[in-house]
Motif scaffolding. Structure first.
Motif, PDB file in Angstrom:
ATOM      1  N   PHE A   1      33.004  29.983  32.291  1.00 33.83           N
ATOM      2  CA  PHE A   1      34.147  31.477  33.102  1.00 33.83           C
ATOM      3  C   PHE A   1      35.557  30.787  33.614  1.00 33.83           C
ATOM      4  CE2 PHE A   1      36.677  32.084  37.614  1.00 33.83           C
ATOM      5  CZ  PHE A   1      36.347  33.257  37.667  1.00 33.83           C
ATOM      6  N   GLN A   2      35.709  30.431  32.937  1.00 27.16           N
ATOM      7  CA  GLN A   2      36.904  29.954  32.908  1.00 27.16           C
ATOM      8  C   GLN A   2      38.049  30.456  31.701  1.00 27.16           C
ATOM      9  OE1 GLN A   2      37.575  25.784  33.977  1.00 27.16           O
ATOM     10  NE2 GLN A   2      37.503  25.844  35.494  1.00 27.16           N
ATOM     11  N   GLN A   3      37.336  30.686  30.435  1.00 30.33           N
ATOM     12  CA  GLN A   3      37.931  31.518  29.671  1.00 30.33           C
ATOM     13  C   GLN A   3      37.883  32.568  29.954  1.00 30.33           C
ATOM     14  OE1 GLN A   3      37.113  29.682  25.805  1.00 30.33           O
ATOM     15  NE2 GLN A   3      35.584  28.081  26.900  1.00 30.33           N
ATOM     16  N   MET A   4      39.376  33.745  29.400  1.00 31.47           N
ATOM     17  CA  MET A   4      39.239  35.054  29.285  1.00 31.47           C
ATOM     18  C   MET A   4      38.038  35.908  28.408  1.00 31.47           C
ATOM     19  SD  MET A   4      41.004  35.657  32.091  1.00 31.47           S
ATOM     20  CE  MET A   4      41.077  37.290  32.112  1.00 31.47           C
ATOM     21  N   GLY A   5      38.057  35.634  27.775  1.00 29.56           N
ATOM     22  CA  GLY A   5      37.606  36.441  26.182  1.00 29.56           C
ATOM     23  C   GLY A   5      38.230  37.320  25.522  1.00 29.56           C
TER      24      GLY A   5
ATOM     25  N   GLN B   1      40.990  36.397  41.853  1.00 29.05           N
ATOM     26  CA  GLN B   1      40.309  37.559  41.265  1.00 29.05           C
ATOM     27  C   GLN B   1      38.804  36.869  41.725  1.00 29.05           C
ATOM     28  OE1 GLN B   1      40.950  35.894  37.428  1.00 29.05           O
ATOM     29  NE2 GLN B   1      41.815  34.387  37.347  1.00 29.05           N
ATOM     30  N   ARG B   2      37.803  37.757  41.738  1.00 25.60           N
ATOM     31  CA  ARG B   2      35.586  37.427  41.438  1.00 25.60           C
ATOM     32  C   ARG B   2      35.437  36.389  41.951  1.00 25.60           C
ATOM     33  NH1 ARG B   2      31.153  38.432  41.492  1.00 25.60           N
ATOM     34  NH2 ARG B   2      31.073  39.092  39.240  1.00 25.60           N
ATOM     35  N   ILE B   3      35.628  35.905  41.878  1.00 21.47           N
ATOM     36  CA  ILE B   3      34.755  34.327  41.624  1.00 21.47           C
ATOM     37  C   ILE B   3      33.468  34.639  42.392  1.00 21.47           C
ATOM     38  CG2 ILE B   3      34.797  31.675  41.624  1.00 21.47           C
ATOM     39  CD1 ILE B   3      37.832  31.496  42.231  1.00 21.47           C
ATOM     40  N   PRO B   4      32.103  34.139  41.130  1.00 27.18           N
ATOM     41  CA  PRO B   4      30.971  34.654  41.653  1.00 27.18           C
ATOM     42  C   PRO B   4      30.389  33.353  42.278  1.00 27.18           C
ATOM     43  CG  PRO B   4      31.557  35.012  39.072  1.00 27.18           C
ATOM     44  CD  PRO B   4      32.227  34.491  39.646  1.00 27.18           C
ATOM     45  N   ALA B   5      29.506  33.375  42.639  1.00 29.01           N
ATOM     46  CA  ALA B   5      28.579  32.058  43.656  1.00 29.01           C
ATOM     47  C   ALA B   5      28.266  31.381  43.095  1.00 29.01           C
ATOM     48  CB  ALA B   5      27.801  33.207  44.797  1.00 29.01           C
TER      49      ALA B   5
ATOM     50  N   ALA C   1      46.785  34.171  35.637  1.00 30.82           N
ATOM     51  CA  ALA C   1      46.443  34.202  36.691  1.00 30.82           C
ATOM     52  C   ALA C   1      47.651  33.880  37.434  1.00 30.82           C
ATOM     53  CB  ALA C   1      45.288  33.842  37.664  1.00 30.82           C
ATOM     54  N   THR C   2      48.287  32.932  36.869  1.00 33.42           N
ATOM     55  CA  THR C   2      49.742  32.432  37.257  1.00 33.42           C
ATOM     56  C   THR C   2      50.443  33.196  36.662  1.00 33.42           C
ATOM     57  OG1 THR C   2      48.944  30.158  37.349  1.00 33.42           O
ATOM     58  CG2 THR C   2      51.303  30.501  37.661  1.00 33.42           C
ATOM     59  N   ALA C   3      50.367  34.369  35.174  1.00 34.74           N
ATOM     60  CA  ALA C   3      51.696  34.685  34.598  1.00 34.74           C
ATOM     61  C   ALA C   3      51.423  35.860  35.549  1.00 34.74           C
ATOM     62  CB  ALA C   3      51.179  35.450  33.197  1.00 34.74           C
ATOM     63  N   ARG C   4      50.572  36.834  35.667  1.00 32.90           N
ATOM     64  CA  ARG C   4      50.206  37.985  36.509  1.00 32.90           C
ATOM     65  C   ARG C   4      51.403  37.710  37.648  1.00 32.90           C
ATOM     66  NH1 ARG C   4      46.197  41.552  35.974  1.00 32.90           N
ATOM     67  NH2 ARG C   4      47.912  42.269  37.182  1.00 32.90           N
ATOM     68  N   LYS C   5      50.830  36.775  37.854  1.00 34.61           N
ATOM     69  CA  LYS C   5      51.366  37.107  39.492  1.00 34.61           C
ATOM     70  C   LYS C   5      52.789  36.752  39.364  1.00 34.61           C
ATOM     71  CE  LYS C   5      51.577  36.108  43.876  1.00 34.61           C
ATOM     72  NZ  LYS C   5      50.723  37.202  44.762  1.00 34.61           N
ATOM     73  N   LEU C   6      53.635  35.987  38.583  1.00 41.49           N
ATOM     74  CA  LEU C   6      54.875  35.527  38.350  1.00 41.49           C
ATOM     75  C   LEU C   6      55.501  36.408  37.123  1.00 41.49           C
ATOM     76  CD1 LEU C   6      54.821  31.847  38.480  1.00 41.49           C
ATOM     77  CD2 LEU C   6      55.413  33.020  40.419  1.00 41.49           C
TER      78      LEU C   6
ATOM     79  N   LEU D   1      41.995  27.838  40.821  1.00 42.01           N
ATOM     80  CA  LEU D   1      41.472  29.093  40.344  1.00 42.01           C
ATOM     81  C   LEU D   1      41.132  30.132  42.663  1.00 42.01           C
ATOM     82  CD1 LEU D   1      39.964  29.341  38.406  1.00 42.01           C
ATOM     83  CD2 LEU D   1      41.915  30.994  37.937  1.00 42.01           C
ATOM     84  N   MET D   2      40.243  28.836  43.213  1.00 40.95           N
ATOM     85  CA  MET D   2      40.004  29.350  44.952  1.00 40.95           C
ATOM     86  C   MET D   2      41.295  29.280  45.539  1.00 40.95           C
ATOM     87  SD  MET D   2      36.089  27.553  43.288  1.00 40.95           S
ATOM     88  CE  MET D   2      35.771  27.604  45.668  1.00 40.95           C
ATOM     89  N   ILE D   3      41.864  28.100  45.834  1.00 39.71           N
ATOM     90  CA  ILE D   3      42.884  27.849  46.426  1.00 39.71           C
ATOM     91  C   ILE D   3      44.034  28.651  46.594  1.00 39.71           C
ATOM     92  CG2 ILE D   3      41.382  25.881  46.642  1.00 39.71           C
ATOM     93  CD1 ILE D   3      44.196  24.186  46.281  1.00 39.71           C
ATOM     94  N   TYR D   4      44.537  28.774  44.743  1.00 35.05           N
ATOM     95  CA  TYR D   4      45.926  29.550  45.464  1.00 35.05           C
ATOM     96  C   TYR D   4      45.999  30.703  45.590  1.00 35.05           C
ATOM     97  CZ  TYR D   4      47.614  24.722  42.776  1.00 35.05           C
ATOM     98  OH  TYR D   4      48.109  23.923  42.561  1.00 35.05           O
TER      99      TYR D   4
END
Length: 221
Positions: free
Chosen positions: A16-20, A191-195, A135-140, A179-182
């Motif tokens: 999951f933590q890789q973007m592909g 970002q959507r995080i699957p169950a 996710a950080t880069a897209r925000k900043l 990824l879940m709290i920031y």
């Protein structure tokens, strides 16, 4: 002994933590410093393949790197890249960043100071840091295109290269927590995080892989 369930959960997070993303030519590479010198190797390979004309190595030191990289992560990365054939004039060093948010902000400021036009960035990191870095880069820095890259390895291969399974799993759990709290703290995009990823994180946390967790009131990315 690490159980089969722990390995299965770690593999879920690793995937999951890789973007592909498929690496493609970009204006510049921004490379996030860390304990993993293999990130510099991957950056050198991408440079020699013509993926970017300029590299920014970003990073000071951390508790993990202060002994093995006493001159700072960015400087050790630069030295390694030069050893591998990257010309020194193709490298900028940003030596102050101590977290991912600072990596992005300080690299952007350095590129603006150098008047480097940037429309796209190849963001190079450890494999399990791709999604959080993105996710950080897209925000900043939302007005450029971001493409993620890391060393192409399986989780067992990566652990063998680092030589410390617990360190890698602790860091993966820490990356997932962020990824879940920031997003709600305003540090990264949502970002959507699957169950099943949330469940894997919780099991690993409950198994004690907690040394890289941050308080939920953390003020850094």
């Amino acid at each position: 002994m690490i159980s089969a369930q722990v390995w299965a959960d770690a593999q879920l997070l690793w995937n999951f933590q890789q973007m592909g993303d498929e690496p493609r030519p970009c204006s510049v590479a921004v490379v996030l410093g860390s304990h993993d010198l293999g990130v510099a190797d991957t950056t050198a390979d991408l440079y020699l393949r013509g993926m970017f004309p300029l590299i920014v190595f970003s990073g000071a030191t951390s508790r993990t790197t202060q002994e093995r990289m006493p001159r700072g992560e960015a400087e050790h990365y630069r030295e390694r890249a030069v050893e591998l054939g990257v010309p020194g004039q193709a490298i900028l060093v940003e030596p102050k960043a101590r977290n991912t948010g600072e990596n992005i902000r300080f690299s952007r400021a350095l590129l603006e100071e150098q008047r480097v036009p940037v429309s796209s960035v190849l963001l190079v990191s450890k494999p399990y840091e791709e999604r959080r870095s993105y996710a950080t880069a897209r925000k900043l820095w939302p007005d450029v295109e971001w493409v993620c890259a890391s060393t192409s390895m399986t989780l067992p291969e990566y652990i063998d290269s680092i030589g410390d399974a617990r360190l890698v799993l602790d860091m993966m759990v820490g990356a997932q927590q962020r990824l879940m709290i920031y997003p709600r703290q305003g540090f990264i995009i949502e970002q959507r995080i699957p169950a099943d990823i949330v469940a894997a994180f919780e099991r690993l946390r409950d198994q004690g892989f907690t040394s890289r967790l941050v308080p939920e009131t953390a003020d850094r990315a």
